[in-house]
Design a protein around this motif. Structure first.
Motif, PDB file in Angstrom:
ATOM      1  N   PRO A  97     -52.297 -10.392  10.307  1.00  0.00           N
ATOM      2  CA  PRO A  97     -52.408  -8.807  10.148  1.00  0.00           C
ATOM      3  C   PRO A  97     -51.816  -8.268  11.397  1.00  0.00           C
ATOM      4  CG  PRO A  97     -54.526  -9.743  10.941  1.00  0.00           C
ATOM      5  CD  PRO A  97     -53.671 -10.847  10.530  1.00  0.00           C
ATOM      6  N   LYS A 150     -48.612  -3.819   7.213  1.00  0.00           N
ATOM      7  CA  LYS A 150     -50.016  -4.086   7.555  1.00  0.00           C
ATOM      8  C   LYS A 150     -50.018  -5.835   7.603  1.00  0.00           C
ATOM      9  CE  LYS A 150     -52.233  -0.439   5.326  1.00  0.00           C
ATOM     10  NZ  LYS A 150     -53.208   0.174   4.592  1.00  0.00           N
ATOM     11  N   ALA A 163     -57.864  -9.961   7.685  1.00  0.00           N
ATOM     12  CA  ALA A 163     -58.015  -8.922   8.945  1.00  0.00           C
ATOM     13  C   ALA A 163     -58.992  -9.003   9.688  1.00  0.00           C
ATOM     14  CB  ALA A 163     -57.387  -7.693   8.118  1.00  0.00           C
ATOM     15  N   VAL A 169     -59.647  -3.529   9.537  1.00  0.00           N
ATOM     16  CA  VAL A 169     -58.311  -3.532   9.384  1.00  0.00           C
ATOM     17  C   VAL A 169     -58.065  -3.600   7.932  1.00  0.00           C
ATOM     18  CG1 VAL A 169     -56.112  -4.585   9.860  1.00  0.00           C
ATOM     19  CG2 VAL A 169     -57.891  -4.364  11.678  1.00  0.00           C
TER      20      VAL A 169
END
Length: 213
Positions: free
Chosen positions: A158, A133, A208, A212
């Motif tokens: 991210p 991620k 992010a 997200v």
């Protein structure tokens, strides 16, 4: 006194340009005194020359099969310019122990991953394939083990849903341009030839976007 820096490149030299821009500030503790490429057609040589920075080309092709000889020629150019710190900025040649040992504790590199994850090549594709991620970049001291030296600075970005290599690489590169000058500033302000203090090890994660995690 400002530390004398030599930057090694192989291509367009965007990280080199970021270092040059940072070094324009009078308070910056380092100055770029030489930009050197192993490729005569490297765009970064033109950029550096236009900025008034001395340049040199040590083409690797005439040294085929003699990497030590090529690096000895590079060292001569660095010595001639009085270089104290070497910054690798997109230098696409594996270094031999000769050059690494010569500048041990004084050679920096920027790598497009959050080391120790994804050393080596194709880091963006590998990060996407692994499903992580967060991806990012690292500035570290160069040792004889590839991409394994002490970390000076890192920045995280991210990985977005549906991401692909090109946009991910662009976001990472933008952060390289931020942390490389920062790491050089912190390093050059420290003791000559010494590894940086622990407070020079930074992490600058970007939040992010909404949705997200």
């Amino acid at each position: 006194m400002r530390r004398r820096v030599g930057v090694l490149i192989s291509g367009r030299g965007s990280n080199m340009a970021a270092l040059l821009e940072a070094a324009r500030a009078p308070a910056f503790p380092a100055e770029v005194v030489l930009v050197l490429s192993n490729r005569p057609d490297a765009g970064g040589i033109t950029t550096a020359a236009a900025a008034g920075v001395p340049t040199a080309v040590v083409d690797h092709r005439p040294f085929r099969g003699d990497r030590a000889g090529h690096e000895a020629a590079i060292a001569e150019e660095l010595d001639r310019a009085g270089v104290e710190i070497v910054c690798l900025a997109g230098y696409m040649r594996l270094l031999t122990p000769f050059l690494v040992r010569r500048y041990a504790g004084r050679m920096l590199n920027v790598h497009p991953s959050l080391l120790p994850a994804f050393p080596g090549l194709d880091t963006h594709a590998r990060a996407l394939a692994a499903g992580v991620k967060l991806h990012g970049c690292t500035v570290h001291l160069v040792t004889e083990t590839m991409d394994d030296g002490p970390i000076l600075a890192q920045a995280a970005v991210p990985i977005l849903p549906g991401d692909s290599e090109a946009p991910l690489a662009a976001r990472v590169l933008a952060q390289e341009h931020v942390i490389y000058p920062l790491a050089l500033r912190l390093f050059a302000a420290g003791n000559a030839g010494a590894a940086p203090a622990a407070d020079a090890v930074l992490c600058n994660p970007l939040p992010a976007p909404p949705g997200v995690t």
